[in-house]
Motif scaffolding. Structure first.
Motif, mmCIF file in Angstrom:
data_model
loop_
_atom_site.group_PDB
_atom_site.id
_atom_site.type_symbol
_atom_site.label_atom_id
_atom_site.label_comp_id
_atom_site.label_asym_id
_atom_site.label_seq_id
_atom_site.Cartn_x
_atom_site.Cartn_y
_atom_site.Cartn_z
ATOM 1 N N ASP A 1 64.462 94.551 -12.639
ATOM 2 C CA ASP A 1 65.303 95.072 -13.729
ATOM 3 C C ASP A 1 66.490 95.865 -13.184
ATOM 4 O OD1 ASP A 1 63.837 93.928 -15.734
ATOM 5 O OD2 ASP A 1 62.617 95.708 -16.139
ATOM 6 N N GLY A 2 66.305 96.427 -11.996
ATOM 7 C CA GLY A 2 67.398 97.182 -11.373
ATOM 8 C C GLY A 2 68.402 96.283 -10.676
ATOM 9 N N GLY A 3 68.234 94.980 -10.798
ATOM 10 C CA GLY A 3 69.223 94.049 -10.245
ATOM 11 C C GLY A 3 68.915 93.567 -8.833
ATOM 12 N N ILE A 4 67.709 93.870 -8.326
ATOM 13 C CA ILE A 4 67.347 93.392 -6.981
ATOM 14 C C ILE A 4 66.611 92.057 -7.129
ATOM 15 C CG2 ILE A 4 65.952 93.871 -4.918
ATOM 16 C CD1 ILE A 4 66.260 96.882 -5.568
ATOM 17 N N PRO A 5 67.119 90.982 -6.517
ATOM 18 C CA PRO A 5 66.368 89.728 -6.586
ATOM 19 C C PRO A 5 65.006 89.901 -5.898
ATOM 20 C CG PRO A 5 68.564 89.397 -5.614
ATOM 21 C CD PRO A 5 68.355 90.868 -5.731
ATOM 22 N N VAL A 6 63.968 89.321 -6.503
ATOM 23 C CA VAL A 6 62.609 89.496 -5.973
ATOM 24 C C VAL A 6 61.969 88.133 -5.733
ATOM 25 C CG1 VAL A 6 60.309 90.451 -6.390
ATOM 26 C CG2 VAL A 6 62.324 91.647 -7.298
ATOM 27 N N ILE A 7 61.520 87.899 -4.493
ATOM 28 C CA ILE A 7 60.753 86.686 -4.169
ATOM 29 C C ILE A 7 59.305 87.110 -3.958
ATOM 30 C CG2 ILE A 7 60.439 84.785 -2.546
ATOM 31 C CD1 ILE A 7 63.426 84.915 -1.914
ATOM 32 N N VAL A 8 58.406 86.590 -4.806
ATOM 33 C CA VAL A 8 56.982 86.906 -4.699
ATOM 34 C C VAL A 8 56.333 85.779 -3.894
ATOM 35 C CG1 VAL A 8 54.852 87.355 -5.976
ATOM 36 C CG2 VAL A 8 57.050 88.072 -6.941
ATOM 37 N N LEU A 9 55.524 86.166 -2.895
ATOM 38 C CA LEU A 9 54.911 85.164 -2.018
ATOM 39 C C LEU A 9 53.406 85.144 -2.180
ATOM 40 C CD1 LEU A 9 56.535 85.359 1.547
ATOM 41 C CD2 LEU A 9 56.794 83.600 -0.182
ATOM 42 N N ASP A 10 52.838 83.964 -2.283
ATOM 43 C CA ASP A 10 51.384 83.679 -2.255
ATOM 44 C C ASP A 10 50.615 84.330 -3.414
ATOM 45 O OD1 ASP A 10 48.518 84.279 -1.162
ATOM 46 O OD2 ASP A 10 49.604 85.980 -0.373
ATOM 47 N N ARG A 11 50.299 85.593 -3.372
ATOM 48 C CA ARG A 11 49.609 86.220 -4.501
ATOM 49 C C ARG A 11 50.638 86.537 -5.575
ATOM 50 N NH1 ARG A 11 45.722 90.476 -1.166
ATOM 51 N NH2 ARG A 11 44.925 88.927 0.279
ATOM 52 N N LYS A 12 50.193 86.507 -6.833
ATOM 53 C CA LYS A 12 51.159 86.680 -7.931
ATOM 54 C C LYS A 12 51.111 88.100 -8.494
ATOM 55 C CE LYS A 12 50.570 81.847 -9.135
ATOM 56 N NZ LYS A 12 49.671 80.910 -9.792
ATOM 57 N N VAL A 13 52.136 88.409 -9.333
ATOM 58 C CA VAL A 13 52.082 89.591 -10.197
ATOM 59 C C VAL A 13 51.955 89.078 -11.630
ATOM 60 C CG1 VAL A 13 53.362 91.230 -8.732
ATOM 61 C CG2 VAL A 13 54.625 89.683 -10.227
ATOM 62 N N ASN A 14 51.733 89.966 -12.578
ATOM 63 C CA ASN A 14 51.656 89.536 -13.979
ATOM 64 C C ASN A 14 53.061 89.446 -14.576
ATOM 65 O OD1 ASN A 14 48.859 89.582 -13.736
ATOM 66 N ND2 ASN A 14 48.724 91.714 -14.398
ATOM 67 N N GLY A 15 53.185 88.712 -15.681
ATOM 68 C CA GLY A 15 54.471 88.633 -16.378
ATOM 69 C C GLY A 15 55.469 87.767 -15.626
ATOM 70 N N ASP A 16 56.774 87.964 -15.947
ATOM 71 C CA ASP A 16 57.779 87.089 -15.317
ATOM 72 C C ASP A 16 58.980 87.880 -14.796
ATOM 73 O OD1 ASP A 16 58.936 87.850 -17.640
ATOM 74 O OD2 ASP A 16 59.332 85.827 -18.395
ATOM 75 N N LYS A 17 58.763 89.159 -14.507
ATOM 76 C CA LYS A 17 59.891 89.972 -14.040
ATOM 77 C C LYS A 17 60.023 89.908 -12.526
ATOM 78 C CE LYS A 17 60.919 92.607 -17.912
ATOM 79 N NZ LYS A 17 61.624 93.759 -18.375
ATOM 80 N N TYR A 18 60.439 88.774 -12.052
ATOM 81 C CA TYR A 18 60.734 88.535 -10.642
ATOM 82 C C TYR A 18 61.616 87.300 -10.618
ATOM 83 C CZ TYR A 18 56.928 85.281 -11.528
ATOM 84 O OH TYR A 18 56.157 84.298 -12.095
ATOM 85 N N THR A 19 62.298 87.073 -9.508
ATOM 86 C CA THR A 19 63.227 85.945 -9.450
ATOM 87 C C THR A 19 62.478 84.637 -9.273
ATOM 88 O OG1 THR A 19 64.805 87.445 -8.431
ATOM 89 C CG2 THR A 19 65.317 85.088 -8.302
ATOM 90 N N MET A 20 61.567 84.615 -8.295
ATOM 91 C CA MET A 20 60.824 83.375 -8.058
ATOM 92 C C MET A 20 59.507 83.674 -7.361
ATOM 93 S SD MET A 20 62.945 81.734 -4.815
ATOM 94 C CE MET A 20 62.152 80.156 -5.006
#
Ligand code: FRU
Length: 353
Positions: free
Chosen positions: A141-160
């Motif tokens: 939300d602060g404008g930093i692109p986020v790449i999540v690897l292997d394990r996930k987080v909940n929701g959809d607030k990440y870039t990929m």
């Protein structure tokens, strides 16, 4: 004159001078190549910067924060190594690594620190989904692109998100076990399962997928299921206790190879006949103490290649940072089953030594 008045006069004077320079078509001094964010901010404050925005030099250095769940595990060290190696090909990238040592609160603090440091992009392999969701969303939300690897987080607030399909891996492992049980004629065919950390998404997906896979053979029965949090050292006492309570076991399904190796040690110590048993793991690292070697040496019977996604994360980071690309929200990496039939070939294919 009071100090405030003196400052006001100087400020107005500077403003007038800057307007005169602008009117005369003066260009702002380009930022030096190594400009840090404070210098860029100072430049952005001048009226001239706004007029010449199109000519401003493109950002030529990028800081990436890599938040690792637990560097103490070989597969995670491999992920960090791949990220470092891929980033080394791009001198404009600097990657700073943080290790949460399997502690959710530490990983939240690591990401907060990265945000404070002003990273340009975050790569994270979260320890558990729920506790890391908010801080990942805060970065995004602060404008930093986020790449999540292997394990996930909940929701959809990440870039990929980049990773392999854990449900598919579990299902394929289950089908392999169902077939082995049939070949051996075991009825019932007793399975013990050693699971990964419960709040981490691959543990659930590998467990659920496995249950789908064994459903084709009603003789396959999970007689015990315990958690060893992905850790070899925890899996030793856990598997010892499981074999003690269930000596009549045919199959051991563990959610990663380090826990399989632990179960093999306990089974040997318990005097079980390993030749009559089927050991299944996941990860298949192409290293001397990794899963593929273990299949070649006849200890693990089947394991599944679980790519770390480290090199891909850097490829996508470049696309996002340098080309302004919007990649797919999910990138699924390939997996491969490793058995004695193909282990040597796959070991060579992944450059194992
Ligand atoms: C390492 C690890 C791997 C596993 C992955 C799942 O922490 O347990 O062995 O495949 O994490 O996220």
């Amino acid at each position: 004159m009071t100090n405030i008045k003196k400052f006001s006069v100087i400020f107005v004077g500077l403003l007038v001078l800057s307007l005169i320079f602008t009117a005369c078509g003066q260009q702002p001094t380009p930022a030096p190549a190594s400009s840090d964010s404070s210098e860029e901010a100072a430049e952005a404050d001048t009226g001239a910067a706004a007029e010449t925005e199109a000519e401003a030099p493109a950002q030529d250095k990028f800081l990436i924060g890599m938040s690792q769940a637990n560097k103490g595990e070989p597969w995670r060290q491999a992920m960090n190594d791949q990220i470092a190696a891929a980033a080394a090909e791009h001198p404009e990238l600097e990657v700073v690594f943080a290790d949460a040592a399997q502690d959710n609160a530490k990983q939240v603090a690591d990401v907060e620190n990265f945000i404070q440091q002003g990273i340009d992009l975050l790569i994270i392999s979260p320890n558990e989904a729920a506790p890391l969701t908010d801080v990942v969303a805060k970065a995004y939300d602060g404008g930093i692109p986020v790449i999540v690897l292997d394990r996930k987080v909940n929701g959809d607030k990440y870039t990929m998100w980049i990773g392999a399909d854990n449900q598919l891996i579990g299902r394929t492992a289950g089908e392999r076990v169902a077939a082995w049980c049939k070949e051996q004629g075991h009825s019932p065919c007793n399975v013990i399962e050693i699971r990964g950390l419960e709040g981490s998404t691959p543990a659930k997906e590998r467990g659920d997928g496995f249950r789908e896979g064994i459903a084709s053979n009603p003789d396959v029965t999970i007689i015990a299921s315990q958690n060893a949090d992905w850790l070899r050292e925890k899996a030793i006492p856990v598997s010892q206790a499981m074999f003690q309570a269930n000596p009549d076991v045919h199959v051991v399904y563990t959610h990663n190879d380090p826990m399989t190796e632990a179960a093999i040690i306990s089974a040997e110590a318990a005097g079980l006949n390993l030749d009559d048993m089927f050991f299944v793991g996941i990860d298949a690292l192409p290293t001397p103490d990794g899963g593929i070697r273990s299949v070649i040496d006849g200890r693990i019977d089947a394991t599944y290649v679980y790519p770390t996604g480290g090199a891909e994360a850097i490829d996508y980071a470049i696309q996002i940072l340098e080309d302004g690309a919007t990649p797919d929200k999910e990138v699924i990496l390939d997996t491969q089953e490793v058995t004695s039939d193909n282990a040597k070939e796959i070991y060579a294919q992944f450059g194992g030594q």
